[in-house]
Scaffold this motif. Structure first.
Motif, PDB file in Angstrom:
ATOM      1  N   LEU A   1       8.702  -5.455  -6.106  1.00  0.00           N
ATOM      2  CA  LEU A   1       8.942  -4.479  -5.037  1.00  0.00           C
ATOM      3  C   LEU A   1       8.597  -5.047  -3.669  1.00  0.00           C
ATOM      4  O   LEU A   1       9.170  -4.637  -2.654  1.00  0.00           O
ATOM      5  CB  LEU A   1       8.120  -3.200  -5.293  1.00  0.00           C
ATOM      6  CG  LEU A   1       8.666  -2.271  -6.384  1.00  0.00           C
ATOM      7  CD1 LEU A   1       7.707  -1.118  -6.652  1.00  0.00           C
ATOM      8  CD2 LEU A   1      10.037  -1.728  -5.986  1.00  0.00           C
ATOM      9  N   VAL A   2       7.647  -5.962  -3.625  1.00  0.00           N
ATOM     10  CA  VAL A   2       7.231  -6.537  -2.334  1.00  0.00           C
ATOM     11  C   VAL A   2       7.276  -8.057  -2.426  1.00  0.00           C
ATOM     12  O   VAL A   2       6.539  -8.661  -3.220  1.00  0.00           O
ATOM     13  CB  VAL A   2       5.804  -6.082  -1.958  1.00  0.00           C
ATOM     14  CG1 VAL A   2       5.397  -6.692  -0.621  1.00  0.00           C
ATOM     15  CG2 VAL A   2       5.720  -4.567  -1.898  1.00  0.00           C
TER      16      VAL A   2
ATOM     17  N   ILE B   1       0.164  -4.723  -6.432  1.00  0.00           N
ATOM     18  CA  ILE B   1      -0.207  -3.331  -6.698  1.00  0.00           C
ATOM     19  C   ILE B   1       0.984  -2.398  -6.582  1.00  0.00           C
ATOM     20  O   ILE B   1       0.984  -1.328  -7.189  1.00  0.00           O
ATOM     21  CB  ILE B   1      -1.339  -2.828  -5.756  1.00  0.00           C
ATOM     22  CG1 ILE B   1      -0.976  -3.030  -4.290  1.00  0.00           C
ATOM     23  CG2 ILE B   1      -2.663  -3.468  -6.100  1.00  0.00           C
ATOM     24  CD1 ILE B   1      -1.915  -2.304  -3.333  1.00  0.00           C
ATOM     25  N   ALA B   2       1.992  -2.794  -5.815  1.00  0.00           N
ATOM     26  CA  ALA B   2       3.186  -1.961  -5.687  1.00  0.00           C
ATOM     27  C   ALA B   2       3.870  -1.833  -7.049  1.00  0.00           C
ATOM     28  O   ALA B   2       4.202  -0.727  -7.498  1.00  0.00           O
ATOM     29  CB  ALA B   2       4.140  -2.565  -4.663  1.00  0.00           C
ATOM     30  N   ASP B   3       4.086  -2.970  -7.714  1.00  0.00           N
ATOM     31  CA  ASP B   3       4.744  -2.955  -9.024  1.00  0.00           C
ATOM     32  C   ASP B   3       3.893  -2.209 -10.046  1.00  0.00           C
ATOM     33  O   ASP B   3       4.413  -1.433 -10.857  1.00  0.00           O
ATOM     34  CB  ASP B   3       4.975  -4.398  -9.501  1.00  0.00           C
ATOM     35  CG  ASP B   3       5.816  -5.182  -8.514  1.00  0.00           C
ATOM     36  OD1 ASP B   3       7.005  -4.858  -8.368  1.00  0.00           O
ATOM     37  OD2 ASP B   3       5.265  -6.098  -7.871  1.00  0.00           O
ATOM     38  N   ILE B   4       2.573  -2.436 -10.004  1.00  0.00           N
ATOM     39  CA  ILE B   4       1.692  -1.778 -10.978  1.00  0.00           C
ATOM     40  C   ILE B   4       1.771  -0.262 -10.825  1.00  0.00           C
ATOM     41  O   ILE B   4       1.951   0.473 -11.804  1.00  0.00           O
ATOM     42  CB  ILE B   4       0.225  -2.240 -10.783  1.00  0.00           C
ATOM     43  CG1 ILE B   4       0.084  -3.738 -11.066  1.00  0.00           C
ATOM     44  CG2 ILE B   4      -0.722  -1.436 -11.672  1.00  0.00           C
ATOM     45  CD1 ILE B   4      -1.310  -4.313 -10.746  1.00  0.00           C
TER      46      ILE B   4
ATOM     47  N   ASP C   1       1.372   6.919  -6.771  1.00  0.00           N
ATOM     48  CA  ASP C   1       0.295   7.864  -7.104  1.00  0.00           C
ATOM     49  C   ASP C   1       0.611   9.295  -6.644  1.00  0.00           C
ATOM     50  O   ASP C   1       0.346  10.254  -7.370  1.00  0.00           O
ATOM     51  CB  ASP C   1      -1.020   7.444  -6.420  1.00  0.00           C
ATOM     52  CG  ASP C   1      -1.595   6.147  -6.991  1.00  0.00           C
ATOM     53  OD1 ASP C   1      -0.998   5.577  -7.917  1.00  0.00           O
ATOM     54  OD2 ASP C   1      -2.642   5.716  -6.486  1.00  0.00           O
ATOM     55  N   ALA C   2       1.110   9.415  -5.426  1.00  0.00           N
ATOM     56  CA  ALA C   2       1.201  10.753  -4.816  1.00  0.00           C
ATOM     57  C   ALA C   2       2.583  11.387  -4.907  1.00  0.00           C
ATOM     58  O   ALA C   2       2.705  12.613  -4.824  1.00  0.00           O
ATOM     59  CB  ALA C   2       0.779  10.676  -3.344  1.00  0.00           C
ATOM     60  N   GLU C   3       3.631  10.589  -5.040  1.00  0.00           N
ATOM     61  CA  GLU C   3       4.993  11.146  -5.088  1.00  0.00           C
ATOM     62  C   GLU C   3       5.580  11.070  -6.499  1.00  0.00           C
ATOM     63  O   GLU C   3       6.085  12.057  -7.023  1.00  0.00           O
ATOM     64  CB  GLU C   3       5.911  10.404  -4.101  1.00  0.00           C
ATOM     65  CG  GLU C   3       5.407  10.371  -2.673  1.00  0.00           C
ATOM     66  CD  GLU C   3       5.351  11.745  -2.016  1.00  0.00           C
ATOM     67  OE1 GLU C   3       6.045  12.675  -2.461  1.00  0.00           O
ATOM     68  OE2 GLU C   3       4.569  11.894  -1.048  1.00  0.00           O
TER      69      GLU C   3
ATOM     70  N   VAL D   1       0.843  -1.203   0.000  1.00  0.00           N
ATOM     71  CA  VAL D   1       0.000   0.000   0.000  1.00  0.00           C
ATOM     72  C   VAL D   1       0.878   1.254   0.000  1.00  0.00           C
ATOM     73  O   VAL D   1       0.566   2.252  -0.642  1.00  0.00           O
ATOM     74  CB  VAL D   1      -0.985  -0.020   1.193  1.00  0.00           C
ATOM     75  CG1 VAL D   1      -1.743   1.295   1.300  1.00  0.00           C
ATOM     76  CG2 VAL D   1      -1.971  -1.179   1.036  1.00  0.00           C
ATOM     77  N   TRP D   2       2.005   1.184   0.717  1.00  0.00           N
ATOM     78  CA  TRP D   2       2.948   2.319   0.694  1.00  0.00           C
ATOM     79  C   TRP D   2       3.412   2.609  -0.732  1.00  0.00           C
ATOM     80  O   TRP D   2       3.392   3.749  -1.196  1.00  0.00           O
ATOM     81  CB  TRP D   2       4.153   2.042   1.609  1.00  0.00           C
ATOM     82  CG  TRP D   2       5.402   2.770   1.196  1.00  0.00           C
ATOM     83  CD1 TRP D   2       6.538   2.216   0.703  1.00  0.00           C
ATOM     84  CD2 TRP D   2       5.623   4.197   1.201  1.00  0.00           C
ATOM     85  NE1 TRP D   2       7.455   3.200   0.394  1.00  0.00           N
ATOM     86  CE2 TRP D   2       6.922   4.425   0.692  1.00  0.00           C
ATOM     87  CE3 TRP D   2       4.849   5.291   1.571  1.00  0.00           C
ATOM     88  CZ2 TRP D   2       7.464   5.695   0.538  1.00  0.00           C
ATOM     89  CZ3 TRP D   2       5.398   6.571   1.422  1.00  0.00           C
ATOM     90  CH2 TRP D   2       6.697   6.760   0.920  1.00  0.00           C
ATOM     91  N   PHE D   3       3.822   1.563  -1.453  1.00  0.00           N
ATOM     92  CA  PHE D   3       4.322   1.812  -2.809  1.00  0.00           C
ATOM     93  C   PHE D   3       3.201   2.259  -3.741  1.00  0.00           C
ATOM     94  O   PHE D   3       3.446   3.020  -4.678  1.00  0.00           O
ATOM     95  CB  PHE D   3       5.048   0.584  -3.374  1.00  0.00           C
ATOM     96  CG  PHE D   3       6.480   0.512  -2.945  1.00  0.00           C
ATOM     97  CD1 PHE D   3       7.384   1.488  -3.328  1.00  0.00           C
ATOM     98  CD2 PHE D   3       6.932  -0.511  -2.126  1.00  0.00           C
ATOM     99  CE1 PHE D   3       8.718   1.452  -2.927  1.00  0.00           C
ATOM    100  CE2 PHE D   3       8.257  -0.569  -1.710  1.00  0.00           C
ATOM    101  CZ  PHE D   3       9.147   0.414  -2.112  1.00  0.00           C
TER     102      PHE D   3
END
Ligand SMILES: N[C@@H](CCC(=O)N[C@@H](CS)C(=O)NCC(=O)O)C(=O)O
Length: 207
Positions: free
Chosen positions: A151-152, A158-161, A97-99, A90-92
């Motif tokens: 990534l995880v 969802i992190a990679d996506i 999205d935000a960074e 969820v962090w990634f």
């Protein structure tokens, strides 16, 4: 199931990649944001893309849609269930999205969107200044986080996506990650964007 939004958008691409990963059938209406389409307007309260209509269930926002799809179509899972892996995924997603998005999108807007689709001049100085000044901390961070194929943990998520989707827009802006400076990130970006789900989602923009 109808997905609204052109897959030129990194956020729409997230949704298409998730659906292709899951092998779920769907219709795609590649509208632009604030499109004059009653179905889209009903599904997207603020006019942003993507939006979803699943047999009358309306949902906007790529993150909300990905969470909905992962609950509805659990195989293959894109959101890890183990606590630490889920937190990191969820962090990634949020990081993408935000960074990444607000910064990585600048060269795409200047070099691709403005000249090709908006009939406006590219501000190359702005694009290059963003690349020189704002990219290094983000790319260095990602380089420090990549230890394997994903990534995880040991599965695509969802992190990679959410992170990789932004790098396709950078390719359209003629920016490739420097493999000499960021070897792990460059390899991960190439491998992730070559997944069949990403290839199909990217091809959808050409329809
Ligand atoms: N948080 C939203 C962001 C969606 C978004 O900003 N999409 C852009 C296109 S890339 C958009 O529709 N922009 C129109 C606007 O900001 O009014 C999501 O994850 O879906």
């Amino acid at each position: 199931m109808i997905v609204y939004g052109t897959s030129m958008s990194p956020f729409v691409r997230k949704v298409l990649v998730a659906l292709y990963e899951k092998g779920a059938p769907f219709d795609h209406k590649p509208v632009f944001f604030h499109a004059d389409d009653p179905g889209f307007q009903a599904a997207s309260p603020v006019g942003k893309i993507p939006a979803l209509d699943d047999d009358g269930y309306l949902l906007a926002d790529s993150s909300a849609i990905l969470h909905y799809l992962d609950a509805k179509l659990p195989t293959p899972g894109l959101i890890p269930s183990e606590a630490k892996a889920r937190g990191r995924a969820v962090w990634f997603e949020e990081f993408g999205d935000a960074e990444l998005f607000p910064t990585l999108i600048v060269p795409f807007v200047e070099r691709f969107l403005k000249p090709r689709m908006m009939k406006q001049e590219c501000d190359e100085a702005k694009a290059q200044a963003t690349i020189d000044e704002k990219f290094p901390p983000l790319l260095n961070y990602l380089e420090s986080q990549i230890t394997g194929d994903y990534l995880v943990g040991d599965a695509f998520s969802i992190a990679d996506i959410s992170v990789a989707t932004n790098f396709h827009n950078l390719r359209l802006a003629n920016f490739e990650v420097d493999a000499g400076r960021y070897p792990k990130l460059a390899a991960w970006v190439s491998k992730t964007l070559e997944r069949p789900s990403f290839v199909s989602a990217i091809a959808a923009a050409k329809n």
